[in-house]
Enzyme design. Sequence first.
Site, PDB file in Angstrom:
ATOM      1  N   GLY A  15      37.946  32.271  58.097  1.00 18.45           N
ATOM      2  CA  GLY A  15      38.107  32.767  59.393  1.00 18.45           C
ATOM      3  C   GLY A  15      38.593  31.985  60.681  1.00 18.45           C
ATOM      4  O   GLY A  15      38.233  32.199  61.501  1.00 18.45           O
ATOM      5  N   ILE A  94      44.475  44.141  48.894  1.00 16.44           N
ATOM      6  CA  ILE A  94      45.724  44.660  49.165  1.00 16.44           C
ATOM      7  C   ILE A  94      45.167  46.148  49.470  1.00 16.44           C
ATOM      8  O   ILE A  94      44.610  46.884  49.045  1.00 16.44           O
ATOM      9  CB  ILE A  94      46.874  44.539  48.201  1.00 16.44           C
ATOM     10  CG1 ILE A  94      47.270  43.203  48.043  1.00 16.44           C
ATOM     11  CG2 ILE A  94      48.003  45.770  48.436  1.00 16.44           C
ATOM     12  CD1 ILE A  94      48.442  42.758  47.178  1.00 16.44           C
ATOM     13  N   LEU A  95      45.702  46.793  50.737  1.00 10.74           N
ATOM     14  CA  LEU A  95      45.353  48.082  51.192  1.00 10.74           C
ATOM     15  C   LEU A  95      46.537  49.059  50.475  1.00 10.74           C
ATOM     16  O   LEU A  95      47.605  48.684  50.375  1.00 10.74           O
ATOM     17  CB  LEU A  95      45.387  48.247  52.734  1.00 10.74           C
ATOM     18  CG  LEU A  95      44.373  47.406  53.364  1.00 10.74           C
ATOM     19  CD1 LEU A  95      44.681  46.958  54.911  1.00 10.74           C
ATOM     20  CD2 LEU A  95      43.061  47.964  53.199  1.00 10.74           C
ATOM     21  N   ASN A 109      49.484  41.358  59.910  1.00 11.70           N
ATOM     22  CA  ASN A 109      49.147  40.463  59.020  1.00 11.70           C
ATOM     23  C   ASN A 109      49.711  39.086  59.079  1.00 11.70           C
ATOM     24  O   ASN A 109      50.697  39.139  59.522  1.00 11.70           O
ATOM     25  CB  ASN A 109      49.457  40.655  57.447  1.00 11.70           C
ATOM     26  CG  ASN A 109      48.976  39.911  56.447  1.00 11.70           C
ATOM     27  OD1 ASN A 109      47.698  39.561  56.320  1.00 11.70           O
ATOM     28  ND2 ASN A 109      50.040  39.472  55.485  1.00 11.70           N
ATOM     29  N   HIS A 111      50.783  35.596  57.289  1.00 16.30           N
ATOM     30  CA  HIS A 111      51.097  35.078  56.032  1.00 16.30           C
ATOM     31  C   HIS A 111      51.732  33.558  56.407  1.00 16.30           C
ATOM     32  O   HIS A 111      52.427  33.213  57.103  1.00 16.30           O
ATOM     33  CB  HIS A 111      52.075  35.798  55.340  1.00 16.30           C
ATOM     34  CG  HIS A 111      52.264  35.485  54.097  1.00 16.30           C
ATOM     35  ND1 HIS A 111      51.533  35.707  52.817  1.00 16.30           N
ATOM     36  CD2 HIS A 111      53.416  34.802  53.481  1.00 16.30           C
ATOM     37  CE1 HIS A 111      52.013  35.029  51.863  1.00 16.30           C
ATOM     38  NE2 HIS A 111      53.252  34.384  52.161  1.00 16.30           N
ATOM     39  N   GLU A 149      53.406  49.710  52.823  1.00 17.48           N
ATOM     40  CA  GLU A 149      53.169  49.986  51.298  1.00 17.48           C
ATOM     41  C   GLU A 149      53.473  48.695  50.468  1.00 17.48           C
ATOM     42  O   GLU A 149      52.796  48.455  49.541  1.00 17.48           O
ATOM     43  CB  GLU A 149      53.454  51.270  50.947  1.00 17.48           C
ATOM     44  CG  GLU A 149      54.827  51.538  50.587  1.00 17.48           C
ATOM     45  CD  GLU A 149      55.731  51.673  51.833  1.00 17.48           C
ATOM     46  OE1 GLU A 149      55.142  51.603  53.180  1.00 17.48           O
ATOM     47  OE2 GLU A 149      56.924  51.801  51.726  1.00 17.48           O
ATOM     48  N   ALA A 181      51.256  26.679  63.501  1.00 18.71           N
ATOM     49  CA  ALA A 181      51.834  28.020  63.462  1.00 18.71           C
ATOM     50  C   ALA A 181      50.887  29.013  63.777  1.00 18.71           C
ATOM     51  O   ALA A 181      50.863  30.121  64.515  1.00 18.71           O
ATOM     52  CB  ALA A 181      52.719  27.984  62.140  1.00 18.71           C
ATOM     53  N   GLU A 182      50.012  29.242  62.719  1.00 22.62           N
ATOM     54  CA  GLU A 182      49.207  30.576  62.458  1.00 22.62           C
ATOM     55  C   GLU A 182      48.369  30.681  63.615  1.00 22.62           C
ATOM     56  O   GLU A 182      48.127  31.851  64.259  1.00 22.62           O
ATOM     57  CB  GLU A 182      48.207  30.241  61.271  1.00 22.62           C
ATOM     58  CG  GLU A 182      49.121  30.216  60.065  1.00 22.62           C
ATOM     59  CD  GLU A 182      48.121  30.317  58.803  1.00 22.62           C
ATOM     60  OE1 GLU A 182      47.304  31.099  58.678  1.00 22.62           O
ATOM     61  OE2 GLU A 182      48.588  29.787  57.848  1.00 22.62           O
TER      62      GLU A 182
HETATM   63  C1  GAR Z   1      45.435  31.519  56.237  1.00 16.75           C
HETATM   64  O1  GAR Z   1      46.309  30.690  55.826  1.00 16.75           O
HETATM   65  C2  GAR Z   1      46.180  33.054  56.068  1.00 16.75           C
HETATM   66  O2  GAR Z   1      47.507  32.857  56.575  1.00 16.75           O
HETATM   67  C3  GAR Z   1      46.171  33.180  54.772  1.00 16.75           C
HETATM   68  O3  GAR Z   1      44.833  32.917  54.230  1.00 16.75           O
HETATM   69  C4  GAR Z   1      44.315  31.896  55.156  1.00 16.75           C
HETATM   70  C5  GAR Z   1      42.986  32.248  55.572  1.00 16.75           C
HETATM   71  O4  GAR Z   1      42.454  31.241  56.331  1.00 16.75           O
HETATM   72  N1  GAR Z   1      46.567  34.776  54.120  1.00 16.75           N
HETATM   73  C6  GAR Z   1      47.398  34.872  53.464  1.00 16.75           C
HETATM   74  O5  GAR Z   1      47.568  33.995  52.409  1.00 16.75           O
HETATM   75  C7  GAR Z   1      47.692  36.333  53.034  1.00 16.75           C
HETATM   76  N2  GAR Z   1      48.773  36.541  52.053  1.00 16.75           N
HETATM   77  P1  GAR Z   1      41.292  31.571  57.680  1.00 16.75           P
HETATM   78  O6  GAR Z   1      40.301  32.541  56.861  1.00 16.75           O
HETATM   79  O7  GAR Z   1      40.778  30.166  57.802  1.00 16.75           O
HETATM   80  O8  GAR Z   1      41.967  32.591  58.572  1.00 16.75           O
END
Ligand code: GAR
Length: 202
Positions: A15, A94-95, A109, A111, A149, A181-182
């Site tokens: 999270g 996956i929804l 989302n 990624h 989808e 980035a994220e």
């Molecule tokens: C993150 O790096 C996110 O981008 C990735 O999972 C991690 C979750 O970390 N998501 C995917 O790969 C989706 N295809 P977090 O629980 O610490 O946010």
Amino acid sequence: MLKSARIAVFVSGGGTNLQALLDAQRDGKIPHGEIALVISSQACAYALERAEKANVPAHTVPSSLIQHDFEAAIELLLEQYKIDVIVLAGFLSILSENFTKKWPRRILNIHPSLIPSFCGRGMYGLKVHEAALARGVKVTGATVHFVNEIPDGGEIILQKAVEIEEGDTPETLQRRVMEQAEWKLLPRAAELVCRAITEEEN
Ligand code: GAR
């Protein structure tokens, strides 16, 4: 008149992206949105503790349920909390099309790559960074996109590139992509979409 959009954040693990959203909200960076609900697909996800610390209602809907029951339980919560927009933040289920078609341009989302590279079914978490390193790319990054989808196939909202460094492991690269980035992109994208929703409704 809708002043701010009610956000549900879906999680499955640590999270840190949820934390970035909570911190951004605390700092006034999501003025058109309000994190009103967290849904985890895993009862043991640390993300649930982050929600609790921030006083955000959190529920587990286990991904071990069959798809129909899993999505029906989620829909009930979304209705109960009057949710306007969904943010997938490390949500590993996956929804179905049946679900996503009810929320056009209302599900985001994050990624951890530059889509269309290293994405799609089975590409999540560390696997994405392992694939990027195995391919030898010199630049990777993160993408926030709308969910439809097709896994990782919806319209791109924001992207940010991150350099790969000599000696990177999947873990060091994952950390750099998150930090550079994220954690920046996701709150910005959430605000952009929430603002658009409030403008649409007024
Ligand atoms: C993150 O790096 C996110 O981008 C990735 O999972 C991690 C979750 O970390 N998501 C995917 O790969 C989706 N295809 P977090 O629980 O610490 O946010």
